[in-house]
Scaffold this active site. Structure first.
Site, short mmCIF file in Angstrom:
data_model
loop_
_atom_site.label_atom_id
_atom_site.label_comp_id
_atom_site.label_asym_id
_atom_site.label_seq_id
_atom_site.Cartn_x
_atom_site.Cartn_y
_atom_site.Cartn_z
CB CYS A 19 -0.83 0.13 1.14
SG CYS A 19 0.05 0.17 2.86
CG HIS A 48 4.31 -6.17 11.51
ND1 HIS A 48 3.40 -5.84 12.12
CD2 HIS A 48 5.23 -5.93 12.36
CE1 HIS A 48 3.45 -5.34 13.24
NE2 HIS A 48 4.75 -5.30 13.41
CG HIS A 81 3.27 -0.94 12.70
ND1 HIS A 81 4.73 -0.94 12.43
CD2 HIS A 81 2.59 -1.66 12.01
CE1 HIS A 81 4.77 -2.17 11.58
NE2 HIS A 81 3.55 -2.51 11.45
CB CYS A 103 0.80 4.56 7.80
SG CYS A 103 -0.71 4.85 6.46
CG HIS A 131 -0.77 -4.16 15.96
ND1 HIS A 131 -0.58 -3.22 15.16
CD2 HIS A 131 -0.73 -5.40 14.72
CE1 HIS A 131 -0.27 -3.50 13.86
NE2 HIS A 131 -0.31 -4.42 13.63
CD GLU A 133 -2.89 1.14 13.20
OE1 GLU A 133 -4.01 1.59 13.11
OE2 GLU A 133 -2.61 0.39 12.42
CB THR A 172 -5.57 1.78 9.89
OG1 THR A 172 -4.11 1.13 9.92
CG2 THR A 172 -5.48 3.18 10.50
CB SER A 231 -3.06 -6.42 12.08
OG SER A 231 -4.60 -6.53 12.23
CB SER A 275 3.59 -5.31 5.16
OG SER A 275 2.83 -6.26 5.92
#
Length: 316
Positions: A19, A48, A81, A103, A131, A133, A172, A231, A275
């Protein structure tokens, strides 16, 4: 006599793989190495995926978990993250040169949480405990200002001190369908809760899940290329299973593929988490061709043209 290869139709999800946020984060590390020379330190895995991490290590990146592992005279990059506010504060205290590869869509969630806190609202964060993030988002506000909810059951039971001053935000990279159910439970219990104007789940997560749904009913098995700590990749496996393809699994790369697991599969779906680089997809298709008479069918559900700008410090 050479035995003829069995036919295998590969249904290739599109969009898949990298992405805009992942591409930006990788470019930030690469450009920092080019500008300052190796080593450049990176706090946490930049994204990741071991393949990405190993490629950056070969160029001079050194991955660490905390800033105390970073020398005073070397640059450090924060992962895509996001990080708690204490991390850049510590970097500033030490006069470290740091670049933030968070991001922009994660940074948007951070700003939303801060705005709600400034308005006196407690923030309920929908996400997975532990996690990076989630740790980063919760770390934007003082302890206790953000409450974590992981599933519908927790949404049904969470206790809040002021039901009229609540807001929610989300990680996200969640399952779109699961998140809808959690939000519905929160809205039913707390009708006054504030939410984002546009859902926090990022465009790439949403698009890749939609692509898997389009494949799931058409294939006998589905492989998601990605890392077990990713994730968004793990959610793709779940989405496939919930959308009609119970025979779904995560594979990090072709070398990890269990070919006996395929059995008599004639139609194999392949996608990649946000990723996972495209060369891992090509590697798996090449491995399929060595074993089967492969026909490729790309199943496109939408196009993507999102690009995120690099930090000003790295733009020539």
């Amino acid at each position: 006599m050479i035995q003829a290869k069995k036919p295998l139709t590969v249904l290739l999800a599109s969009p898949r793989g990298f992405c805009a946020g992942v591409e930006r984060a990788i470019q930030i590390v690469e450009r920092t190495i080019a500008r300052h020379g190796p080593p450049v330190y990176v706090r946490h895995e930049i994204v990741h995926n071991r393949s990405v991490v190993e490629a950056l290590e070969a160029k001079g990146a050194v991955f660490v978990e905390e800033l105390d592992e970073v020398p005073d005279d070397r640059p450090v990059v924060f992962s895509a993250h996001g990080v708690p506010k204490t991390v850049p504060a510590e970097a500033i205290r030490r006069n470290l040169l740091y670049l933030d590869a968070t991001c922009p869509l994660v940074s948007k969630v951070h700003r939303e949480a801060e705005r709600h806190a400034e308005s006196g609202r407690t923030v309920i964060l929908i996400g997975h405990e532990g996690h990076p993030e989630v740790i980063g988002t919760m770390g934007q506000l003082p302890p206790g200002a953000v409450l974590l909810v992981e599933d519908v059951e927790q949404a049904e039971t969470i206790a809040v001190s002021d039901p009229l001053n609540l807001a929610y935000a989300t990680q996200t990279t969640l399952s779109v369908d699961d998140t809808v159910d959690i939000v519905a439970a929160l809205r039913r219990r707390f009708p006054a809760i504030h939410g984002p104007k546009k859902e926090d789940i990022c465009y790439a997560t949403t698009n890749r899940q939609a692509a898997v749904k389009a494949l799931a009913g058409r294939c006998d098995a589905l492989v998601v290329i990605g890392a077990p700590n990713s994730s968004n990749s793990m959610r793709l496996v779940e989405v496939a299973a919930n959308s009609g393809c119970a025979r779904s699994r995560l594979v990090q790369r072709a070398a990890d593929m269990d070919w006996e697991w395929l059995g008599t599969v004639r139609r194999l779906g392949i996608t990649a988490g946000a990723s996972a680089p495209e060369h891992l997809v090509e590697e798996l298709i090449a491995a399929c061709r060595r074993r089967f008479d492969v026909t490729i069918e790309e199943v496109r559900t939408t196009g993507e043209s999102v690009v995120f700008k690099l930090p000003r410090e790295l733009v020539d």
